[in-house]
Design a protein around this motif. Structure first.
Motif, short mmCIF file in Angstrom:
data_model
loop_
_atom_site.label_atom_id
_atom_site.label_comp_id
_atom_site.label_asym_id
_atom_site.label_seq_id
_atom_site.Cartn_x
_atom_site.Cartn_y
_atom_site.Cartn_z
N PHE A 113 92.89 20.72 68.81
CA PHE A 113 94.14 19.88 69.60
C PHE A 113 94.07 20.33 71.15
O PHE A 113 94.37 19.42 71.76
CB PHE A 113 95.15 20.36 68.85
N LYS A 114 93.73 21.82 71.37
CA LYS A 114 93.88 22.29 72.77
C LYS A 114 92.84 21.32 73.63
O LYS A 114 93.38 21.00 74.70
CB LYS A 114 93.65 23.58 72.69
N ALA A 115 91.68 21.19 73.19
CA ALA A 115 90.76 20.14 73.99
C ALA A 115 91.51 18.73 74.24
O ALA A 115 91.38 18.07 75.31
CB ALA A 115 89.47 20.14 73.24
N VAL A 116 91.99 18.32 73.10
CA VAL A 116 92.45 17.04 73.37
C VAL A 116 93.60 16.97 74.32
O VAL A 116 93.52 16.13 75.17
CB VAL A 116 93.01 16.37 71.82
N ILE A 117 94.68 17.88 74.33
CA ILE A 117 95.78 17.89 75.08
C ILE A 117 95.35 18.20 76.39
O ILE A 117 95.92 17.66 77.40
CB ILE A 117 96.83 18.97 74.47
N GLU A 118 94.34 19.00 76.71
CA GLU A 118 93.71 19.34 78.05
C GLU A 118 92.71 18.46 78.87
O GLU A 118 92.45 18.55 79.70
CB GLU A 118 93.41 20.91 78.11
N GLY A 119 92.32 17.56 77.99
CA GLY A 119 91.21 16.71 78.25
C GLY A 119 90.09 17.27 78.55
O GLY A 119 89.25 17.06 79.37
N ASP A 120 89.78 18.23 77.73
CA ASP A 120 88.50 19.27 77.89
C ASP A 120 87.38 18.32 77.30
O ASP A 120 86.99 18.70 76.12
CB ASP A 120 88.72 20.48 77.13
N LYS A 121 86.71 17.59 77.89
CA LYS A 121 85.63 17.07 77.57
C LYS A 121 84.42 17.89 77.09
O LYS A 121 83.55 17.50 76.51
CB LYS A 121 84.93 15.92 78.59
N GLU A 122 84.41 19.05 77.96
CA GLU A 122 83.15 19.84 77.73
C GLU A 122 83.19 20.59 76.39
O GLU A 122 82.22 20.77 75.74
CB GLU A 122 83.40 21.09 78.68
N TYR A 123 84.27 20.64 75.85
CA TYR A 123 84.33 21.25 74.47
C TYR A 123 83.70 20.36 73.44
O TYR A 123 83.03 20.83 72.47
CB TYR A 123 85.95 21.37 74.16
N PHE A 124 83.95 19.06 73.74
CA PHE A 124 83.44 18.10 72.57
C PHE A 124 82.05 17.89 72.82
O PHE A 124 81.16 17.76 72.15
CB PHE A 124 84.14 16.76 72.60
N HIS A 125 81.51 17.92 74.12
CA HIS A 125 80.20 17.83 74.66
C HIS A 125 79.18 19.06 73.96
O HIS A 125 78.28 18.62 73.54
CB HIS A 125 80.17 17.69 76.19
N LYS A 126 79.72 20.22 74.12
CA LYS A 126 79.08 21.36 73.41
C LYS A 126 79.08 21.32 71.96
O LYS A 126 78.06 21.64 71.39
CB LYS A 126 79.65 22.54 73.96
N GLY A 127 80.20 21.07 71.39
CA GLY A 127 80.50 20.97 70.14
C GLY A 127 79.64 19.98 69.50
O GLY A 127 79.36 20.27 68.08
N GLY A 128 79.50 18.82 69.94
CA GLY A 128 78.67 17.65 69.36
C GLY A 128 79.24 17.11 68.13
O GLY A 128 80.43 17.09 68.16
N GLU A 129 78.55 16.70 67.25
CA GLU A 129 79.17 15.96 65.97
C GLU A 129 80.03 17.00 65.19
O GLU A 129 81.00 16.54 64.67
CB GLU A 129 77.95 15.52 65.00
N LYS A 130 79.72 18.28 65.22
CA LYS A 130 80.51 19.26 64.49
C LYS A 130 82.14 19.41 65.03
O LYS A 130 82.71 19.20 64.27
CB LYS A 130 79.93 20.58 64.72
N ALA A 131 82.03 19.14 66.35
CA ALA A 131 83.27 19.30 67.09
C ALA A 131 84.18 17.95 66.64
O ALA A 131 85.51 18.18 66.54
CB ALA A 131 83.44 19.36 68.61
N PHE A 132 83.55 16.80 66.45
CA PHE A 132 84.05 15.51 66.06
C PHE A 132 84.69 15.69 64.86
O PHE A 132 85.72 15.19 64.49
CB PHE A 132 83.49 14.35 66.50
N VAL A 133 83.71 16.09 64.20
CA VAL A 133 84.09 16.14 62.23
C VAL A 133 85.36 16.91 62.07
O VAL A 133 86.20 16.71 61.37
CB VAL A 133 82.85 16.58 61.61
N GLN A 134 85.25 18.18 62.97
CA GLN A 134 86.23 19.03 62.83
C GLN A 134 87.73 18.52 63.39
O GLN A 134 88.97 18.59 62.83
CB GLN A 134 86.12 20.28 63.88
N LEU A 135 87.73 17.49 64.38
CA LEU A 135 88.75 16.78 64.93
C LEU A 135 89.52 15.86 63.74
O LEU A 135 90.72 15.82 63.50
CB LEU A 135 88.72 16.09 66.24
N VAL A 136 88.61 15.08 63.12
CA VAL A 136 88.72 13.92 62.14
C VAL A 136 89.50 14.74 61.11
O VAL A 136 90.21 14.29 60.43
CB VAL A 136 87.52 13.19 61.64
#
Length: 335
Positions: A113-136
């Protein structure tokens, strides 16, 4: 949800923030149409292959005749029935995250949630598919099925699609809507076999495509029945990821046989196995693969491996060139 497309789309979302027809009574022979059944398709090899196929499998005097009960068509959704740059489900996940933070401010300090609110693109870039699955997982579970369905409904009521800035229904492909209608008019039962989560796609399948929710299969979460409220709870963790080799497994589980007509798209390598499975049918079959080769009217993107297009050439599938085969790309009027 196509894994190869996730990271490219997430950045765009962080920056931007983000009608029905029932299955008709089937006829034994192809419907006699006095007008072009596929007016948004240019005349050519692909259009002719579709019409010729439908004619021969619905003609009871033909050796290629397929009984009505076995006329099953399966379509991917993302990149096949509507645009996928970015994925609509990604837009929903980000909208859900923001809504959840509004209701519980403590979530703003927790990932993802923190990455979404702050617009932290790097969080999802580094996290890759795992970060997106976590968000979903965080935004699609922990609620009842009814609550989730209401969230989906509310999202589609007001959501717009970047970068076109239009309602979601306006990113559906007009030629594919015509194809769905044409197949149904000739006794085919149309299914969606999506990599997206099944309840999300079911939320719009009837309104956008004329496909009832029981004819939609896709990625599923874990569920639990709550006796006290007589409701279904959505639990964290994917039960089945419906992409690539997962698609034939799902189709066999729900249909008990391969579809005789299947349509997917290149770009994420997610539909090859579904088209291969369709080709294993005991009946004459037809496979279509949408090629995203129109940077002017839609998007241009190709797989680094070129696997989907290579498989299409090897297996004699029909490749739909958006640039050359479609007169119009997007739907102009709501159903």
């Amino acid at each position: 949800m196509k894994s190869l497309a996730l990271i490219t789309c997430l950045a765009a979302i962080l920056v931007s923030g983000c009608r029905p027809q029932t299955e008709p009574a089937a006829a034994g022979k192809a419907s006699q149409m006095t007008t072009d059944p596929l007016p948004s398709w240019n005349d050519g090899k692909v259009k002719s292959a579709i019409i010729d196929y439908v004619h021969k499998v619905t003609d009871s005097s033909s050796g290629s005749y397929i009984p009505v009960a076995d006329r099953i068509a399966s379509f991917d959704n993302d990149g096949t029935l509507w645009a996928e740059k970015p994925l609509v489900q990604e837009l929903f996940a980000f909208a859900q995250a923001r809504e959840m933070v509004t209701k519980d401010g403590r979530l703003a300090k927790k990932q993802p949630f923190k990455a979404v609110i702050e617009g932290d693109k790097e969080y999802f870039h580094k996290g890759g598919e795992k970060a997106f699955v976590q968000l979903v997982d965080a935004t699609h579970t922990g609620m009842t099925e009814v609550e989730f369905e209401n969230a989906v409904k509310n999202f589609f009521t007001s959501a717009t699609y970047p970068p076109r800035n239009v309602p979601i229904w306006q990113i559906t492909y007009q030629p594919q809507i015509e194809l769905l209608n044409y197949l149904r008019a000739n006794g085919f039962k149309t299914y969606i076999c999506s990599g997206g989560t099944v309840e999300f796609v079911r939320g719009i399948s009837m309104d956008l495509y004329g496909i009832p929710k029981e004819q939609v299969v896709g990625t599923t979460f874990n569920y639990k029945y709550v006796d006290s409220s007589r409701s279904i709870m959505r639990l964290p963790g994917l039960a089945h990821f419906n992409d690539k080799e997962g698609k034939p497994v799902t189709l066999q589980r729900y249909l008990g046989r391969p579809p005789v007509f299947a349509c997917g798209n290149e770009g994420g390598e997610g539909d090859v196995e579904m088209l291969q499975f369709s080709q294993s049918s005991k009946y004459p079959s037809l496979q279509l693969l949408v090629n995203h080769d129109d940077s002017t009217r839609e998007y241009y993107y190709q797989e680094k491996t070129n696997w989907s297009l290579d498989e299409a050439a090897k297996n004699n599938w029909q490749v739909i060139s958006i640039k050359h085969d479609w007169k119009n790309v997007y739907r102009a009027e709501k159903r």
